[in-house]
Scaffold this motif. Sequence first.
Motif, short mmCIF file in Angstrom:
data_model
loop_
_atom_site.label_atom_id
_atom_site.label_comp_id
_atom_site.label_asym_id
_atom_site.label_seq_id
_atom_site.Cartn_x
_atom_site.Cartn_y
_atom_site.Cartn_z
N LEU A 190 0.81 -1.22 0.00
CA LEU A 190 0.00 0.00 0.00
C LEU A 190 0.84 1.27 0.00
N LEU A 191 2.04 1.20 0.56
CA LEU A 191 2.79 2.40 0.89
C LEU A 191 3.66 2.92 -0.24
N GLY A 192 3.90 2.11 -1.26
CA GLY A 192 4.73 2.55 -2.37
C GLY A 192 6.20 2.67 -2.06
N ALA A 193 6.66 2.01 -0.98
CA ALA A 193 8.06 2.11 -0.59
C ALA A 193 8.96 1.37 -1.58
N ARG A 194 10.22 1.81 -1.63
CA ARG A 194 11.22 1.11 -2.42
C ARG A 194 12.08 0.19 -1.57
N THR A 195 12.09 0.46 -0.26
CA THR A 195 12.94 -0.28 0.66
C THR A 195 12.17 -0.54 1.95
N ALA A 196 12.39 -1.70 2.56
CA ALA A 196 11.73 -2.01 3.84
C ALA A 196 12.72 -2.70 4.77
N VAL A 197 12.53 -2.46 6.07
CA VAL A 197 13.30 -3.13 7.12
C VAL A 197 12.28 -3.67 8.13
N PRO A 198 12.22 -4.98 8.36
CA PRO A 198 11.33 -5.52 9.38
C PRO A 198 11.88 -5.30 10.78
N VAL A 199 11.03 -4.91 11.72
CA VAL A 199 11.43 -4.66 13.10
C VAL A 199 10.38 -5.27 14.03
N HIS A 200 10.60 -5.10 15.34
CA HIS A 200 9.63 -5.50 16.36
C HIS A 200 9.39 -7.02 16.33
N TYR A 201 10.46 -7.77 16.36
CA TYR A 201 10.38 -9.23 16.46
C TYR A 201 11.75 -9.73 16.90
N GLY A 202 11.77 -10.92 17.47
CA GLY A 202 13.03 -11.61 17.70
C GLY A 202 13.98 -10.97 18.69
N THR A 203 13.49 -10.14 19.61
CA THR A 203 14.36 -9.51 20.60
C THR A 203 13.96 -9.91 22.02
N TYR A 204 12.72 -9.62 22.39
CA TYR A 204 12.24 -9.91 23.75
C TYR A 204 11.23 -11.05 23.71
N ALA A 240 12.98 -3.63 -2.10
CA ALA A 240 14.18 -4.25 -1.54
C ALA A 240 13.99 -4.38 -0.03
N VAL A 241 13.96 -5.61 0.47
CA VAL A 241 13.78 -5.86 1.90
C VAL A 241 15.13 -6.21 2.51
N HIS A 242 15.49 -5.50 3.57
CA HIS A 242 16.75 -5.74 4.27
C HIS A 242 16.43 -6.29 5.65
N ARG A 243 16.64 -7.59 5.83
CA ARG A 243 16.43 -8.20 7.15
C ARG A 243 17.73 -8.09 7.92
N LEU A 244 17.77 -7.12 8.83
CA LEU A 244 18.99 -6.84 9.58
C LEU A 244 19.08 -7.70 10.83
N GLY A 245 20.30 -8.01 11.22
CA GLY A 245 20.52 -8.57 12.55
C GLY A 245 20.62 -7.44 13.57
N HIS A 246 20.57 -7.79 14.84
CA HIS A 246 20.64 -6.78 15.89
C HIS A 246 21.97 -6.03 15.80
N GLY A 247 21.87 -4.71 15.74
CA GLY A 247 23.06 -3.88 15.65
C GLY A 247 23.57 -3.69 14.23
N GLU A 248 22.95 -4.31 13.25
CA GLU A 248 23.38 -4.17 11.87
C GLU A 248 22.77 -2.94 11.20
N SER A 249 23.44 -2.45 10.17
CA SER A 249 23.03 -1.25 9.45
C SER A 249 22.95 -1.53 7.96
N VAL A 250 22.17 -0.70 7.28
CA VAL A 250 22.15 -0.70 5.82
C VAL A 250 22.23 0.74 5.35
N ARG A 251 23.08 0.97 4.35
CA ARG A 251 23.20 2.29 3.73
C ARG A 251 22.43 2.28 2.43
N LEU A 252 21.54 3.23 2.29
CA LEU A 252 20.67 3.31 1.14
C LEU A 252 21.11 4.48 0.28
N GLU A 253 21.72 4.18 -0.85
CA GLU A 253 22.28 5.22 -1.71
C GLU A 253 21.21 5.87 -2.59
#
Length: 257
Positions: A195-209, A241-254
């Motif tokens: 729905l949002l028309g995004a080009r990039t996504a990062v999933p959050v709010h899971y797998g921590t607590y 483009a979906v970037h599934r990051l690990g805890h503390g990981e970063s992605v640079r979006l050019e």
Amino acid sequence: MPVEITWWGHATCTVEDSHTRVLTDPLFARRLAHLRRRRGAVPPPDARRADVALVSHLHADHLHVPSLALLEEGTLLLVPRGALRAVPALRRLTQLRVREMAPGEVLPVGDLVVRAVPARHDGRRLPVGRHVCPALGYVVEGEARTYFAGDTGLFESMAEEVGPVDVALLPVGGWGPYLGAGHLDAGRAAQALALLGARTAVPVHYGTYWPIGMDAVRPHEFHSPGDEFVRLAAASAPRVAVHRLGHGESVRLEDTR
């Protein structure tokens, strides 16, 4: 200049855009009530540095006063309208510049513009009591338009009231074996992405607590939402483009637009 996203765990991210550092729902605790941090180290001191911190709603895993107290002096803290009345401890954070926001309000921060947007989630501090505050998402606009959803369910006007955006930080799970109303799981998050028309996504709010003593109760709900979101997003929004990051990981979006 590139936009950089770092996921620290749960709903806590750093977004660096236009020489401005944005921190979402700061949570730096090893343990919170019955929850224990099961993955990822507690974020390092540098994670506490921000020009502006965004709080989406009053639940203690999103508005965590001890974590907010660790932010640097002078940090601008945006909270939902009514939070200072509902959470009196916020008034003791005199080192911070606290500003209440309501859906539709816009605030310049450095070279960014921060817009509060609606969320469909229970905005109360406690499970019982009056609804005194709205739950919010935020769109941070600079080099990119980055949507931080906080906690929300799908809603019909999401595309109109939030989008279009370039980057979507979407919750895909929770901290327990079941998700109630007002949440996105991996499937609903994939629908939101379409729905949002995004080009990039990062999933959050899971797998921590995860609740103490519940290791064997539906453990796939802890481990799998990130991978499930990647799979479902490929079907519903294949150009994202979906970037599934690990805890503390970063992605640079050019190239975000």
